[in-house]
Design an enzyme around this catalytic site. Structure first.
Site, PDB file in Angstrom:
ATOM      1  N   SER A 182      34.565  48.200  11.801  1.00  0.00           N
ATOM      2  CA  SER A 182      35.732  47.632  12.471  1.00  0.00           C
ATOM      3  C   SER A 182      35.925  48.250  13.860  1.00  0.00           C
ATOM      4  O   SER A 182      34.999  48.297  14.660  1.00  0.00           O
ATOM      5  CB  SER A 182      36.959  47.818  11.584  1.00  0.00           C
ATOM      6  OG  SER A 182      38.070  47.106  12.098  1.00  0.00           O
ATOM      7  N   ASP A 389      35.778  37.368   8.408  1.00  0.00           N
ATOM      8  CA  ASP A 389      35.931  38.263   7.260  1.00  0.00           C
ATOM      9  C   ASP A 389      37.383  38.394   6.801  1.00  0.00           C
ATOM     10  O   ASP A 389      37.721  39.298   6.042  1.00  0.00           O
ATOM     11  CB  ASP A 389      35.352  39.650   7.572  1.00  0.00           C
ATOM     12  CG  ASP A 389      36.052  40.355   8.731  1.00  0.00           C
ATOM     13  OD1 ASP A 389      37.193  39.979   9.070  1.00  0.00           O
ATOM     14  OD2 ASP A 389      35.467  41.299   9.307  1.00  0.00           O
ATOM     15  N   HIS A 414      37.062  41.979   5.188  1.00  0.00           N
ATOM     16  CA  HIS A 414      36.917  42.932   6.282  1.00  0.00           C
ATOM     17  C   HIS A 414      36.707  44.371   5.793  1.00  0.00           C
ATOM     18  O   HIS A 414      35.751  45.033   6.208  1.00  0.00           O
ATOM     19  CB  HIS A 414      38.145  42.871   7.182  1.00  0.00           C
ATOM     20  CG  HIS A 414      38.058  43.747   8.387  1.00  0.00           C
ATOM     21  ND1 HIS A 414      37.151  43.531   9.403  1.00  0.00           N
ATOM     22  CD2 HIS A 414      38.740  44.867   8.742  1.00  0.00           C
ATOM     23  CE1 HIS A 414      37.290  44.457  10.319  1.00  0.00           C
ATOM     24  NE2 HIS A 414      38.241  45.287   9.949  1.00  0.00           N
TER      25      HIS A 414
END
Length: 536
Positions: A182, A389, A414
């Site tokens: 991320s 995601d 995610h």
């Protein structure tokens, strides 16, 4: 009697060997790995300067989570330094470095028992990598950081430089594989842009997972106006409220650096839509749908948050949309745009797909329009979604702007992608922790065994063996969902025989293979086989 005692001792020693915890497998040939988390992916502790340096975990915690967030984590941005400074002058926020940095990014609330998986971060990946032969402190390390801060904050980048040097030395001078998740991808990219010489010296491969290279537009837009929740379901009742999180993030440079990149050529430009009730020159009410692209949305944020305040230590503090942070974030975008992968370093990009992901955000409706922009803080957003995601659109995650060795889409959520076995299979291959020369993550990245049964029996001078095995095959190819209903399983069969000779008996085997299409690139394969041989 002595012999009997000796037998007892030997029996006890044998029993102790049987119950002894097996030593983990260690592969000394592996190159070191450094795990870098994303936003909210590091344990944070508050150090009380006036109480002998007493430490208290403030992120993540369940008991008194909301109160602790407001008293210890709320901060104000200092444009002179680029730091978000905690409102409590007696508190200093630090990241624990236990277990070579892995403790801070493993289980974010180690005290949690029920529902513990909701606070897992890199936990499953760490467990998996240890099975592959990685060893904490030798070939496996973590880098946690204060995720409230900018991804180009000099203090954070200096800590990362020191971490890379220490990992390099601890592993005996081996270059490092960085795995970021991320927003950690933006942090690593900033470091690579500003300190390319250090990056080239210590890094062998960089694998970015679910990185919002061009922003997370739907996620950030609703965060500015409504806050966010990092956990779902019943756990929300024990966690930080969306309002408290909202006030925290409004002063966090990292959130501004996740805004939609306005200079990126989006396939569909992310917009902020608002149903507004306005009056014309004659005083008649009109309901219109206003649409704001990324740069024009800033004025909406300004107006919507113009009266936003918090009460801290009995003082009313204004917390409007912060244009000083926006200016800082614009320079961060320039830093990111200048990044290049140094010679000798390989870059890989894994992005999440197959989930509806917020892209544009709409407030109000034609029946219930928004009258004043400050109302937006109390309105429920509706999302226009794209493929991704669930947090980062695939379009943003793929657009790294770098020279990549490979870009692979993996179906997954995610944060949940960090526990995904398809992802593990790819990482294992790229980290050279497997020995499969035929594996190719790009076009056929995982085959999962799901069942295995074998039975043997003898009858009338023959030996019969039956075998049943099943697999799930996942590929990047996406099937047309509308055609899946009409598709039937395909069945194939094969028979082989062996004539007997001096060394072997005659035998024959027959098998059927059935392939069941399941959609989303998934297929279920069944093998049923029977062999018959002369019982020698």
């Amino acid at each position: 009697m002595a012999m009997l005692l000796e037998d007892i001792v030997r029996s006890v020693e044998l029993w102790l060997n049987l119950i002894k915890k097996p030593q983990p497998y260690v592969d000394p040939s592996l190159d070191p790995v450094l795990l870098v988390p994303g936003i909210a992916g590091s344990i944070l502790k508050a150090v009380d300067k006036d109480n002998g340096g007493k430490e208290e975990r403030v992120w993540v915690r369940i008991l008194a989570a909301d109160y602790t967030c407001r008293t210890k984590l709320w901060s104000r941005f200092d444009p002179q330094t680029g730091r978000s400074v905690t409102l409590d002058p007696k508190t200093n926020i630090v990241v624990p470095d236990d277990r070579y940095g892995l403790h801070a990014i493993d289980v974010l609330d180690p005290d949690m028992v029920i529902g513990r998986d909701c606070v897992y971060y890199f936990h499953d990946m760490i467990v998996e990598m240890i099975k592959w032969g990685f060893q904490e402190g030798k070939t496996l390390f973590g880098f946690g950081y204060d995720f409230r801060q900018s991804n180009r904050l000099p203090e954070t980048l200096e800590c990362l430089a020191k971490k890379l040097e220490s990992v390099y030395k601890a592993s005996g001078g081996k270059k490092i594989n960085i795995i970021s998740h991320s927003m950690g991808g933006l942090l690593v990219k900033c470091f690579m842009s500003l300190h390319s010489d250090i990056f080239e010296k210590y890094v062998k491969n960089w694998i970015a997972i679910a990185a919002p290279f061009r922003g997370a537009p739907g996620f950030v837009t609703s965060t500015f106006l409504n806050g966010m929740s990092f956990v779902e379901g019943w756990e929300q009742n024990f966690f930080i409220s969306k309002w408290s999180m909202h006030q925290l993030l409004i002063e966090c440079p990292s959130i501004y650096e996740l805004m939609a990149c306005p200079h990126f050529h989006w396939q569909h430009v992310p917009v902020l839509e608002i149903w507004r009730e306005k009056k014309d020159n004659d005083g008649n009410s009109q309901i219109i749908l206003e649409s704001y692209p990324p740069e024009e949305s800033i004025q909406v944020f300004k107006d919507a948050l113009s009266s936003n305040t918090v009460i801290y230590d009995e003082e009313d503090l204004p917390l409007p949309f912060n244009f000083d942070i926006l200016k800082w974030a614009d320079e961060t975008q320039n830093v990111l745009s200048r990044a290049k992968v140094p010679p000798g370093v390989r870059f890989y990009n894994i992005y999440g797909v197959n989930l509806e992901t917020p892209h544009s955000v709409c407030y109000g409706s034609s029946e219930v329009p928004v009258t004043d922009l400050p109302e937006l803080q109390f309105c429920e957003p509706k999302y226009i979604s794209v493929n991704g995601d669930g947090t980062v659109p695939a379009e943003s995650a793929k657009a790294d702007g770098l020279n990549a060795e490979a870009r692979v889409g993996v179906p997954g959520e995610h944060r949940g992608i960090l526990s995904d076995h398809h992802l593990f299979r790819i990482l294992k291959h790229w980290l050279k922790a497997d020995s499969d020369p035929f594996y190719n993550p790009i076009n056929d990245y995982v085959i999962l065994p799901t069942a295995f049964e074998m039975e043997r029996h003898k009858e009338n001078g023959f030996q019969f063996t039956s075998l049943k095995e099943e697999w799930e095959i996942i590929s990047e190819e996406e099937d047309d969902h509308d055609n899946m209903v009409d598709r039937k399983p395909s069945v194939s069969s094969i028979c082989v025989s062996q004539t007997g000779d001096d060394r072997s008996s005659p035998a024959e085997a027959c098998a059927t293979v059935t392939v069941h299409p399941h959609g989303e690139g998934k297929q279920h394969v069944e093998l049923n086989a029977v062999s018959v041989s002369v019982d020698a």
